[in-house]
Design a protein around this motif. Structure first.
Motif, mmCIF file in Angstrom:
data_model
loop_
_atom_site.group_PDB
_atom_site.id
_atom_site.type_symbol
_atom_site.label_atom_id
_atom_site.label_comp_id
_atom_site.label_asym_id
_atom_site.label_seq_id
_atom_site.Cartn_x
_atom_site.Cartn_y
_atom_site.Cartn_z
ATOM 1 N N PRO A 8 0.821 -1.209 0.000
ATOM 2 C CA PRO A 8 0.000 0.000 0.000
ATOM 3 C C PRO A 8 0.858 1.262 0.000
ATOM 4 N N ALA A 9 0.225 2.406 -0.174
ATOM 5 C CA ALA A 9 0.940 3.674 -0.146
ATOM 6 C C ALA A 9 1.283 4.073 1.283
ATOM 7 N N THR A 10 0.385 3.826 2.192
ATOM 8 C CA THR A 10 0.614 4.097 3.608
ATOM 9 C C THR A 10 0.081 2.929 4.423
ATOM 10 N N VAL A 12 -0.300 1.720 8.741
ATOM 11 C CA VAL A 12 -0.075 1.890 10.174
ATOM 12 C C VAL A 12 -0.328 0.535 10.823
ATOM 13 N N GLN A 13 0.706 0.022 11.490
ATOM 14 C CA GLN A 13 0.625 -1.317 12.057
ATOM 15 C C GLN A 13 1.095 -1.295 13.507
ATOM 16 N N PRO A 14 0.500 -2.109 14.362
ATOM 17 C CA PRO A 14 0.978 -2.182 15.747
ATOM 18 C C PRO A 14 2.239 -3.017 15.846
ATOM 19 N N VAL A 15 3.005 -2.747 16.889
ATOM 20 C CA VAL A 15 4.195 -3.548 17.171
ATOM 21 C C VAL A 15 3.798 -5.013 17.310
ATOM 22 N N GLY A 16 4.613 -5.879 16.720
ATOM 23 C CA GLY A 16 4.359 -7.312 16.825
ATOM 24 C C GLY A 16 3.478 -7.880 15.729
ATOM 25 N N SER A 17 2.908 -7.020 14.901
ATOM 26 C CA SER A 17 2.049 -7.505 13.813
ATOM 27 C C SER A 17 2.902 -7.854 12.595
ATOM 28 N N PRO A 18 2.349 -8.666 11.672
ATOM 29 C CA PRO A 18 3.107 -9.013 10.465
ATOM 30 C C PRO A 18 3.047 -7.893 9.436
ATOM 31 N N LEU A 19 3.936 -8.013 8.440
ATOM 32 C CA LEU A 19 4.022 -7.003 7.386
ATOM 33 C C LEU A 19 4.180 -7.681 6.029
ATOM 34 N N SER A 20 3.519 -7.113 5.036
ATOM 35 C CA SER A 20 3.754 -7.537 3.662
ATOM 36 C C SER A 20 3.608 -6.329 2.758
ATOM 37 N N LEU A 21 4.701 -5.945 2.128
ATOM 38 C CA LEU A 21 4.701 -4.864 1.143
ATOM 39 C C LEU A 21 5.002 -5.462 -0.217
ATOM 40 N N GLU A 22 4.285 -5.002 -1.214
ATOM 41 C CA GLU A 22 4.441 -5.594 -2.540
ATOM 42 C C GLU A 22 4.922 -4.572 -3.558
ATOM 43 N N CYS A 23 5.734 -5.056 -4.454
ATOM 44 C CA CYS A 23 6.274 -4.234 -5.531
ATOM 45 C C CYS A 23 6.171 -5.029 -6.828
ATOM 46 N N PHE A 101 12.725 4.122 -9.316
ATOM 47 C CA PHE A 101 12.065 3.891 -8.045
ATOM 48 C C PHE A 101 10.547 3.948 -8.149
ATOM 49 N N GLY A 102 9.908 3.175 -7.283
ATOM 50 C CA GLY A 102 8.472 3.235 -7.136
ATOM 51 C C GLY A 102 8.070 4.398 -6.256
ATOM 52 N N PRO A 103 6.764 4.577 -6.050
ATOM 53 C CA PRO A 103 6.272 5.722 -5.277
ATOM 54 C C PRO A 103 6.481 5.584 -3.776
ATOM 55 N N GLY A 104 6.795 4.384 -3.298
ATOM 56 C CA GLY A 104 7.105 4.196 -1.885
ATOM 57 C C GLY A 104 5.904 3.860 -1.017
ATOM 58 N N THR A 105 6.209 3.286 0.137
ATOM 59 C CA THR A 105 5.211 2.985 1.166
ATOM 60 C C THR A 105 5.673 3.605 2.477
ATOM 61 N N ARG A 106 4.794 4.404 3.062
ATOM 62 C CA ARG A 106 5.109 4.990 4.364
ATOM 63 C C ARG A 106 4.549 4.073 5.433
ATOM 64 N N LEU A 107 5.438 3.486 6.227
ATOM 65 C CA LEU A 107 5.056 2.562 7.288
ATOM 66 C C LEU A 107 5.257 3.215 8.645
ATOM 67 N N THR A 108 4.204 3.194 9.432
ATOM 68 C CA THR A 108 4.287 3.675 10.813
ATOM 69 C C THR A 108 3.941 2.522 11.734
ATOM 70 N N VAL A 109 4.864 2.195 12.615
ATOM 71 C CA VAL A 109 4.631 1.126 13.586
ATOM 72 C C VAL A 109 4.309 1.791 14.925
ATOM 73 N N THR A 110 3.171 1.450 15.487
ATOM 74 C CA THR A 110 2.719 2.132 16.718
ATOM 75 C C THR A 110 2.772 1.199 17.920
#
Lengths: 110, 114
Positions: A8-10, A12-23, A101-110
């Motif tokens: 995704p473009a942005t 927001v995920q909590p600490v301890g959760s999984p992540l998957s970013l695609e390109c 480069f792609g447009p990027g994903t801004r990830l915030t871990v809370t």
């Protein structure tokens, strides 16, 4: 012409959760693919690069991993996110020596 | 290992004036490429200009030109007739043919003063 997509473009995920970013890349075959991370106000840190399907090289040991299941698909994953994983993630492709480069994903871990 | 150094964290220039951003690099490679990338507020990295190390002639792209001093390992970017749309972070980078990787500097934030 070649295009590169990230989603995704942005996020927001909590600490301890999984992540998957695609390109994904369109319009080229067998590109080299790269994942970078950019912390706020900082330069780019190379995380992973791939020269072909299933071929992944890691630059920085951490709780992230990458996979390349298809020629033009590059995935960045984590089983458990840390606060320090917050940042801007950029995917890039290259055919020779220029990287695009792609447009990027801004990830915030809370 | 390659290193790229940008010693100017921030620069500013009046609109329509000329500004030069500095970059130095260190490499043991005999053949390499150098790049300047622009990162506007949208944060997408855009390739501005490329210089092949084997070429003595400085690269130019419209209002953008470089001053490549191979012996001094210096690679500065000159922006002529600065425009408001030039406001961005500018990153210098070197490409290593041996491992097919780009090494980036820490960037220079360019502000355009109207």
């Amino acid at each position: 012409s070649q295009t590169i997509h990230q989603w995704p473009a942005t996020l927001v995920q909590p600490v301890g959760s999984p992540l998957s970013l695609e390109c994904t890349v369109e319009g080229t075959s067998n590109p080299n693919l790269y994942w970078y991370r950019q912390a706020a106000g900082r330069g780019l840190q190379l995380l992973f690069y791939s020269v072909g399907i299933g071929q992944i090289s890691s630059e920085v040991p951490q709780n992230l991993s990458a996979s390349r299941p298809q020629d033009r698909q590059f995935i960045l994953s984590s089983k458990k996110l840390l606060l320090s994983d917050s940042g801007f993630y950029l995917c890039a492709w290259s055919a020779l020596y220029e990287q695009y480069f792609g447009p990027g994903t801004r990830l915030t871990v809370t | 290992a390659q290193t790229v150094t940008q010693s100017q964290p921030e620069m500013s220039v009046q609109e329509a004036e000329t500004v030069t951003l500095s970059c130095t690099y260190d490499t043991s490679e005999s053949d390499y490429y150098l790049f300047w990338y622009k990162q506007p507020p949208s944060r997408q990295m855009i390739l501005v200009i490329r210089q092949e190390a084997y070429k003595q002639q400085n690269a130019t792209e419209n209002r953008f030109s470089v001053n490549f001093q191979k012996a001094a390992k210096s690679f500065s970017l000159k922006i002529s007739d600065s425009q408001l749309g030039d406001a961005a972070m500018y990153f210098c980078a070197s490409y290593n043919f041996g491992n097919e990787k780009l090494t980036f500097g820490t960037g220079t934030r360019l502000t355009i003063i109207p």
